[in-house]
Design an enzyme around this catalytic site. Structure first.
Site, PDB file in Angstrom:
ATOM      1  N   CYS A 181       2.932  -3.690 -10.669  1.00  0.00           N
ATOM      2  CA  CYS A 181       2.182  -4.884  -9.875  1.00  0.00           C
ATOM      3  C   CYS A 181       1.054  -4.351  -9.264  1.00  0.00           C
ATOM      4  O   CYS A 181      -0.012  -4.966  -8.833  1.00  0.00           O
ATOM      5  CB  CYS A 181       2.954  -5.583  -9.101  1.00  0.00           C
ATOM      6  SG  CYS A 181       3.996  -4.854  -7.648  1.00  0.00           S
ATOM      7  N   HIS A 230       7.036 -13.417  -6.268  1.00  0.00           N
ATOM      8  CA  HIS A 230       5.544 -13.252  -6.330  1.00  0.00           C
ATOM      9  C   HIS A 230       5.353 -13.839  -7.839  1.00  0.00           C
ATOM     10  O   HIS A 230       5.253 -13.286  -8.782  1.00  0.00           O
ATOM     11  CB  HIS A 230       5.374 -11.779  -6.604  1.00  0.00           C
ATOM     12  CG  HIS A 230       3.970 -11.309  -6.101  1.00  0.00           C
ATOM     13  ND1 HIS A 230       2.888 -12.315  -6.150  1.00  0.00           N
ATOM     14  CD2 HIS A 230       3.496 -10.230  -6.498  1.00  0.00           C
ATOM     15  CE1 HIS A 230       1.686 -11.673  -6.086  1.00  0.00           C
ATOM     16  NE2 HIS A 230       2.054 -10.469  -6.102  1.00  0.00           N
ATOM     17  N   ARG A 250      -0.051 -16.564   1.131  1.00  0.00           N
ATOM     18  CA  ARG A 250       0.838 -15.279   1.136  1.00  0.00           C
ATOM     19  C   ARG A 250       1.335 -14.931   2.475  1.00  0.00           C
ATOM     20  O   ARG A 250       0.894 -14.701   3.586  1.00  0.00           O
ATOM     21  CB  ARG A 250       0.045 -14.106   0.806  1.00  0.00           C
ATOM     22  CG  ARG A 250       0.785 -12.699   1.103  1.00  0.00           C
ATOM     23  CD  ARG A 250      -0.075 -11.500   0.513  1.00  0.00           C
ATOM     24  NE  ARG A 250       0.091 -11.491  -1.007  1.00  0.00           N
ATOM     25  CZ  ARG A 250      -0.175 -10.430  -1.653  1.00  0.00           C
ATOM     26  NH1 ARG A 250      -0.450  -9.243  -1.210  1.00  0.00           N
ATOM     27  NH2 ARG A 250      -0.004 -10.549  -2.797  1.00  0.00           N
ATOM     28  N   GLN A 258       1.994 -12.890  -9.917  1.00  0.00           N
ATOM     29  CA  GLN A 258       2.061 -11.639 -10.374  1.00  0.00           C
ATOM     30  C   GLN A 258       2.799 -11.723 -11.957  1.00  0.00           C
ATOM     31  O   GLN A 258       2.384 -11.079 -12.643  1.00  0.00           O
ATOM     32  CB  GLN A 258       2.873 -10.642  -9.436  1.00  0.00           C
ATOM     33  CG  GLN A 258       3.069  -9.356 -10.048  1.00  0.00           C
ATOM     34  CD  GLN A 258       1.524  -8.548 -10.279  1.00  0.00           C
ATOM     35  OE1 GLN A 258       0.742  -8.548  -9.061  1.00  0.00           O
ATOM     36  NE2 GLN A 258       1.316  -7.781 -11.390  1.00  0.00           N
ATOM     37  N   ASP A 262       8.072  -0.948  -8.896  1.00  0.00           N
ATOM     38  CA  ASP A 262       7.234  -1.559  -7.961  1.00  0.00           C
ATOM     39  C   ASP A 262       7.624  -0.689  -6.621  1.00  0.00           C
ATOM     40  O   ASP A 262       8.585   0.183  -6.569  1.00  0.00           O
ATOM     41  CB  ASP A 262       7.748  -3.069  -7.455  1.00  0.00           C
ATOM     42  CG  ASP A 262       6.866  -3.605  -6.361  1.00  0.00           C
ATOM     43  OD1 ASP A 262       5.726  -3.098  -5.945  1.00  0.00           O
ATOM     44  OD2 ASP A 262       7.203  -4.869  -5.895  1.00  0.00           O
ATOM     45  N   ARG A 313      -4.611 -10.750 -13.812  1.00  0.00           N
ATOM     46  CA  ARG A 313      -4.366 -11.839 -12.591  1.00  0.00           C
ATOM     47  C   ARG A 313      -5.427 -12.710 -12.464  1.00  0.00           C
ATOM     48  O   ARG A 313      -5.156 -13.834 -12.110  1.00  0.00           O
ATOM     49  CB  ARG A 313      -4.378 -10.842 -11.207  1.00  0.00           C
ATOM     50  CG  ARG A 313      -3.127  -9.857 -10.951  1.00  0.00           C
ATOM     51  CD  ARG A 313      -1.843 -10.511 -10.999  1.00  0.00           C
ATOM     52  NE  ARG A 313      -1.899 -11.385  -9.747  1.00  0.00           N
ATOM     53  CZ  ARG A 313      -1.665 -11.308  -8.395  1.00  0.00           C
ATOM     54  NH1 ARG A 313      -1.488  -9.854  -8.176  1.00  0.00           N
ATOM     55  NH2 ARG A 313      -1.669 -12.069  -7.457  1.00  0.00           N
TER      56      ARG A 313
HETATM   57  N1   CP Z   1       0.097  -7.055  -6.966  1.00  0.00           N
HETATM   58  C1   CP Z   1      -0.676  -7.741  -5.787  1.00  0.00           C
HETATM   59  O1   CP Z   1      -0.310  -8.722  -5.413  1.00  0.00           O
HETATM   60  O2   CP Z   1      -1.769  -7.029  -5.238  1.00  0.00           O
HETATM   61  P1   CP Z   1      -2.075  -7.343  -3.583  1.00  0.00           P
HETATM   62  O3   CP Z   1      -1.028  -7.162  -2.773  1.00  0.00           O
HETATM   63  O4   CP Z   1      -3.099  -6.239  -3.628  1.00  0.00           O
HETATM   64  O5   CP Z   1      -2.698  -8.716  -3.927  1.00  0.00           O
HETATM   65  N1  NVA Z   2       7.105  -6.008  -3.461  1.00  0.00           N
HETATM   66  C1  NVA Z   2       5.816  -5.805  -3.142  1.00  0.00           C
HETATM   67  C2  NVA Z   2       4.739  -6.299  -4.072  1.00  0.00           C
HETATM   68  C3  NVA Z   2       3.386  -6.272  -3.599  1.00  0.00           C
HETATM   69  C4  NVA Z   2       2.365  -6.686  -4.522  1.00  0.00           C
HETATM   70  C5  NVA Z   2       5.487  -6.155  -1.533  1.00  0.00           C
HETATM   71  O1  NVA Z   2       6.203  -7.283  -1.297  1.00  0.00           O
HETATM   72  O2  NVA Z   2       4.944  -5.584  -0.839  1.00  0.00           O
END
Ligand code: CP
Ligand code: NVA
Length: 308
Positions: free
Chosen positions: A264, A129, A102, A132, A224, A292
């Site tokens: 999400c 993502h 990530r 997700q 989101d 997930r």
């Molecule tokens: N939706 C999601 O990816 O959550 P986190 O950022 O908590 O992993």
């Molecule tokens: N768009 C958000 C998603 C988090 C799971 C971010 O990138 O922070």
């Protein structure tokens, strides 16, 4: 699945996308079948951003498959600052069987994947993502059945989650409508690629600045955060720009009466969604979060098992 890595839903064929959703169903219904499948396998998890769901589901997923996951915090390895992606990958492949990452720049995931023979999984970048969106489409399928008949409305920022939902919609052959403020539309290159992906799937797409137009007749309404990780400095300005895009009861009333509410998570209650919608019967946000886990386990099994 013939791919070494999982970086974008764009890379999957229509068939692979639907096969994967079928496999997730088996994984969810018969988890005991897969209990030892990744015995002695180790996953390195590189996090340059915070996480609850992604970290937990990858770690729990590895444990449930008989393997182990090792968490590397942002301050531990400092990709690109302390060490280059290539060197990190060349080290990790000596000790582990897969890398989950990530990060901010999407290119880092690509660089890691190209630097190593072990699988690399994209667990969120500024651009995409994909894990997700797989869980989201699995959830929509569970609740609504045939994906081709579904209209998904996405209201808010044209961000990483929106991009992966676009690719998933194209592969699923469903209808997707996106409403964003002007200047916050999804990346035109992603929109173009999704349109190409969806040429033969029945994918229909509409982009607008009007949230009411987007949710009209929708089977699922998705939103989101207005300020993604890394955009916190811009949060106050974004709240002003995005406030007409809040998913509240008034907006949900324009969708089908049984429309799902999706997010999400993490959600910012009172900003992109009201408590009333988030806690309503239509809300499937915790189903998404549960799924997930089943998606992660499916991906891990497909990518990390021997003789694949
Ligand atoms: N939706 C999601 O990816 O959550 P986190 O950022 O908590 O992993
Ligand atoms: N768009 C958000 C998603 C988090 C799971 C971010 O990138 O922070």
């Amino acid at each position: 699945m013939m791919h070494k890595d999982f970086i974008s839903i764009h890379d999957l064929s229509l068939y692979e996308f639907s096969e994967m959703l079928d496999f997730v169903k088996t994984m969810k219904e018969k988890p005991q079948r897969f209990q030892k499948k990744l015995k002695n396998k180790i996953l390195a998890m590189i996090f340059q951003k915070p996480s609850l769901r992604t970290r937990m589901t990858f770690e729990v997923g590895m444990l449930q498959l008989g393997g182990k996951a090792i968490y590397l915090a942002p301050s531990d390895i400092q990709i690109g600052t302390r060490e280059a992606p290539y060197d990190i990958a060349k080290n990790l492949e000596l000790w582990v069987h897969g890398i989950m990452v990530r990060t901010f720049a999407h290119q880092i995931v690509i660089d890691l994947a190209q630097s190593t023979h072990i699988p690399v999984i994209n667990a969120l970048t500024d651009l995409l993502h994909p894990c997700q969106a797989m869980a989201d489409f699995f959830t929509i399928k569970e609740k609504k059945g045939a994906l081709a008949k579904v209209k998904l409305a996405y209201v808010g920022d044209g961000n990483n989650v929106c991009h992966s939902l676009l690719f998933a919609s194209a592969k699923a052959g469903c209808e997707m409508a996106i409403a964003t403020p002007s200047g916050y539309e999804p990346n035109p290159e992603i929109v173009k690629q999704a349109a190409e992906d969806g040429k033969d799937s029945g994918f229909r797409f509409n982009l607008t600045n009007d949230p009411f137009e987007a949710v009209q007749g929708a089977d699922a309404v998705y939103t989101d955060t207005w300020a993604s990780m890394g955009q916190e400095h811009d949060k106050e300005q974004r709240i002003k720009i995005f406030s007409p895009y809040q998913v509240n009861s008034n907006l949900m009333a324009k969708a089908k009466p049984d429309a799902l509410f999706m997010h999400c998570l993490p959600a910012h209650r009172g900003e992109e969604v009201t408590d009333e919608v988030m806690d309503s019967k239509q809300s499937v946000v915790f189903n998404q979060a549960e799924n997930r886990l089943h998606v992660q386990k499916t991906l891990l099994l497909l990518l990390l098992k021997e003789n694949k």
